[in-house]
Design a protein around this motif. Sequence first.
Motif: not given
Length: 237
Positions: A183-192, A198-199, A201-210
């Motif tokens: 996020k910091c490399a591409v701009g911390v406020n660049n949500d698009d 993609a990353y 989505k991976l974190l959300v999957w990890d949190i929800m499905e473990r």
Amino acid sequence: MLTVDFEHLPVGPGNRVLDLGCGGGRHAFEVLRRGADVVAFDQDAAELENVANMFAAMDKAGEVPPGATAETTVGDALAMPFDDESFDRVIAAEVLEHIPDDMAAMREIVRVLKPGGRAAITVPSFLPERICWALDEDYHTAPGGHVRIYTLAELRAKLKSAGLEVGPHHHAHGLHSPYWWLKCAVGVNNDDHPLAQAYHKLLVWDIMERPAITRLAESVLNPLIGKSVVVYARKPA
């Protein structure tokens, strides 16, 4: 997503717990599920309204054990509106790095803890945080952002100076550090940015499905690049 390990900070019926700087309430909700009385404390009234709504939804869904209570309080961590020695446990998760006078906040934690009471303090880990600061100035200069980077030695020393007996520590959220570096490399406020999305989505999957694969990966990464460090402490009896 919990940062505090409740095996190190046991809570349950009969405990009164302060979630200091509760934010969205993730730890407060878990405390309530475990049957303790919880006070969710934050300076953001709008955030606390959402927390209160979730408390009500949990009660309606039958997730609150009999006798457990939950409340929200708006206030300042440097002058909390609570009596001395009024809590059995205090959680301060990702709070102290935002406060210029962190020692005053630590003294307040000690003040409201009962003798023998326990606290869990979490802050961003030194190495992952230092990389974020180096990659993008906006990461830490936004209003209300981080004002310091702790070393573990500094955090432990300050907690001791405030009057706590410092116990074990561990790191958490090893999978999250690369996300924030990206996020910091591409701009911390660049949500698009597609890689950041993609990353995420991976974190959300990890949190929800473990899933087992991410749990294993995080257990390996936590000691090396865990995004947060958690220190457990006790007020002398």
